[in-house]
Scaffold this motif. Structure first.
Motif, PDB file in Angstrom:
ATOM      1  N   ALA A  31       0.628  -1.288   0.386  1.00  0.00           N
ATOM      2  CA  ALA A  31      -0.045  -0.178  -0.045  1.00  0.00           C
ATOM      3  C   ALA A  31       0.889   1.214   0.209  1.00  0.00           C
ATOM      4  O   ALA A  31       0.418   1.853  -1.065  1.00  0.00           O
ATOM      5  CB  ALA A  31      -1.195  -0.359   1.244  1.00  0.00           C
ATOM      6  N   SER A  32       2.290   1.110   0.763  1.00  0.00           N
ATOM      7  CA  SER A  32       2.660   2.610   0.800  1.00  0.00           C
ATOM      8  C   SER A  32       3.393   2.784  -0.259  1.00  0.00           C
ATOM      9  O   SER A  32       3.941   3.907  -0.973  1.00  0.00           O
ATOM     10  CB  SER A  32       4.124   2.283   2.397  1.00  0.00           C
ATOM     11  OG  SER A  32       3.606   2.109   3.442  1.00  0.00           O
ATOM     12  N   PHE A  82       7.081   7.293   1.594  1.00  0.00           N
ATOM     13  CA  PHE A  82       5.726   6.549   1.095  1.00  0.00           C
ATOM     14  C   PHE A  82       6.580   5.349   0.350  1.00  0.00           C
ATOM     15  O   PHE A  82       6.720   4.072   0.684  1.00  0.00           O
ATOM     16  CB  PHE A  82       4.789   6.409   0.266  1.00  0.00           C
ATOM     17  CG  PHE A  82       3.453   7.161   1.873  1.00  0.00           C
ATOM     18  CD1 PHE A  82       3.023   6.244   2.638  1.00  0.00           C
ATOM     19  CD2 PHE A  82       2.997   8.836   1.233  1.00  0.00           C
ATOM     20  CE1 PHE A  82       2.091   7.276   3.337  1.00  0.00           C
ATOM     21  CE2 PHE A  82       1.907   9.035   1.962  1.00  0.00           C
ATOM     22  CZ  PHE A  82       1.444   8.299   2.937  1.00  0.00           C
ATOM     23  N   LEU A  83       7.359   5.319  -0.387  1.00  0.00           N
ATOM     24  CA  LEU A  83       8.323   4.837  -1.764  1.00  0.00           C
ATOM     25  C   LEU A  83       9.403   4.038  -0.456  1.00  0.00           C
ATOM     26  O   LEU A  83       9.517   3.093  -1.015  1.00  0.00           O
ATOM     27  CB  LEU A  83       8.596   5.044  -2.751  1.00  0.00           C
ATOM     28  CG  LEU A  83       7.813   5.860  -3.433  1.00  0.00           C
ATOM     29  CD1 LEU A  83       8.136   6.490  -5.215  1.00  0.00           C
ATOM     30  CD2 LEU A  83       7.352   5.095  -4.035  1.00  0.00           C
ATOM     31  N   LYS A  84      10.087   4.853   0.038  1.00  0.00           N
ATOM     32  CA  LYS A  84      11.016   4.099   1.177  1.00  0.00           C
ATOM     33  C   LYS A  84      10.748   3.623   2.148  1.00  0.00           C
ATOM     34  O   LYS A  84      11.882   2.323   2.922  1.00  0.00           O
ATOM     35  CB  LYS A  84      11.972   4.978   1.360  1.00  0.00           C
ATOM     36  CG  LYS A  84      13.052   6.011   0.301  1.00  0.00           C
ATOM     37  CD  LYS A  84      13.501   6.734   0.509  1.00  0.00           C
ATOM     38  CE  LYS A  84      14.940   7.657  -0.378  1.00  0.00           C
ATOM     39  NZ  LYS A  84      15.911   7.978   0.434  1.00  0.00           N
ATOM     40  N   LYS A  85       9.359   3.521   2.243  1.00  0.00           N
ATOM     41  CA  LYS A  85       8.742   2.659   3.683  1.00  0.00           C
ATOM     42  C   LYS A  85       8.934   0.793   3.155  1.00  0.00           C
ATOM     43  O   LYS A  85       8.873   0.635   2.066  1.00  0.00           O
ATOM     44  CB  LYS A  85       7.455   2.932   3.820  1.00  0.00           C
ATOM     45  CG  LYS A  85       7.465   3.813   5.010  1.00  0.00           C
ATOM     46  CD  LYS A  85       5.895   4.318   5.120  1.00  0.00           C
ATOM     47  CE  LYS A  85       6.077   4.877   5.920  1.00  0.00           C
ATOM     48  NZ  LYS A  85       4.169   5.298   6.700  1.00  0.00           N
ATOM     49  N   LYS A  86       9.282   0.056   3.841  1.00  0.00           N
ATOM     50  CA  LYS A  86       9.942  -1.367   3.852  1.00  0.00           C
ATOM     51  C   LYS A  86       8.323  -1.748   3.941  1.00  0.00           C
ATOM     52  O   LYS A  86       6.747  -1.622   4.821  1.00  0.00           O
ATOM     53  CB  LYS A  86      10.043  -1.713   5.044  1.00  0.00           C
ATOM     54  CG  LYS A  86      11.948  -2.470   5.411  1.00  0.00           C
ATOM     55  CD  LYS A  86      12.213  -3.236   5.926  1.00  0.00           C
ATOM     56  CE  LYS A  86      13.420  -4.009   5.929  1.00  0.00           C
ATOM     57  NZ  LYS A  86      13.945  -4.848   6.805  1.00  0.00           N
TER      58      LYS A  86
END
Length: 215
Positions: A31-32, A82-86
């Motif tokens: 989702a992130s 958001f794109l760097k979230k695991k």
């Protein structure tokens, strides 16, 4: 590559790109990353503001440029977060193929018709109901997109309405357009995607409003 594709899609239609990513959120747990891509798609639409307003009203563009740049910077920062979230360690192999015409006359005709209607309605509302009527009619029009409304504002800023009032209307129009995308996301995608996208949208709207104090 995924982020770049979403960014390019935003130049064509940030609404369609956001809806497509929202629909995809029902089939994946990432989702992130999808929210980050959706914010990038909308960032692309913010860049288009310079192309739409510049030729029509360069003076107004100069006065609002810092506000637009703040909006772009905020969207870029949120997208990176958001794109760097695991995400969950789950590999998914999804291939989506899209086919369609690159050039089509219908979108251009549709835009022209919408622009004409918006010009007529907003000017009538401005005459009959004053500034509040103009803002309300512009906000309603924003649910179909902001490009035509933005062109209308650029043509009127400094003539029929002041630069500051035009910028306030733009902020409200942009906010309602982004919030409408959140509603579409909630209806078509996962709740997780919709709530995260809402948080991103609220942040962008609030931070971009700061420039109002300097106009």
């Amino acid at each position: 590559g995924f982020a770049l594709t979403s960014f390019i899609a935003g130049f064509v239609s940030s609404t369609s790109a956001t809806q497509s990513l929202a629909q995809r959120s029902k089939k994946t747990s990432f989702a992130s990353h999808l929210v980050g891509a959706a914010v990038l798609a909308n960032l692309a639409s913010f860049l288009q503001i310079f192309l739409l307003v510049g030729p029509l009203n360069p003076k107004w563009l100069v006065s609002i440029a810092p506000g637009i740049l703040i909006m772009i910077f905020t969207a870029g920062l949120i997208s990176m977060i958001f794109l760097k979230k695991k995400e969950p360690e789950k590999q998914e192999k999804e291939q989506e193929a899209t086919t369609g015409k690159i050039f089509s006359l219908m979108p251009a005709l549709k835009f022209a018709c919408i622009l004409i209607v918006i010009k007529i309605v907003t000017k009538i509302c401005l005459i009959l109901f004053g500034q509040s009527g103009f803002i309300i009619s512009s906000i309603i029009a924003s649910f179909a997109g902001i490009d035509a409304t933005l062109v209308n504002l650029a043509e009127m800023a400094g003539q029929t309405i002041t630069f500051k009032f035009a910028f306030i209307t733009f902020l409200l129009v942009n906010a309602s357009n982004l919030l409408s995308k959140t509603i579409y996301s909630y209806l078509q995608g996962s709740r997780k995607f919709a709530f995260k996208f809402l948080a991103a949208v609220v942040s962008i709207v609030v931070v971009s409003s700061v420039w109002l104090f300097f106009i």
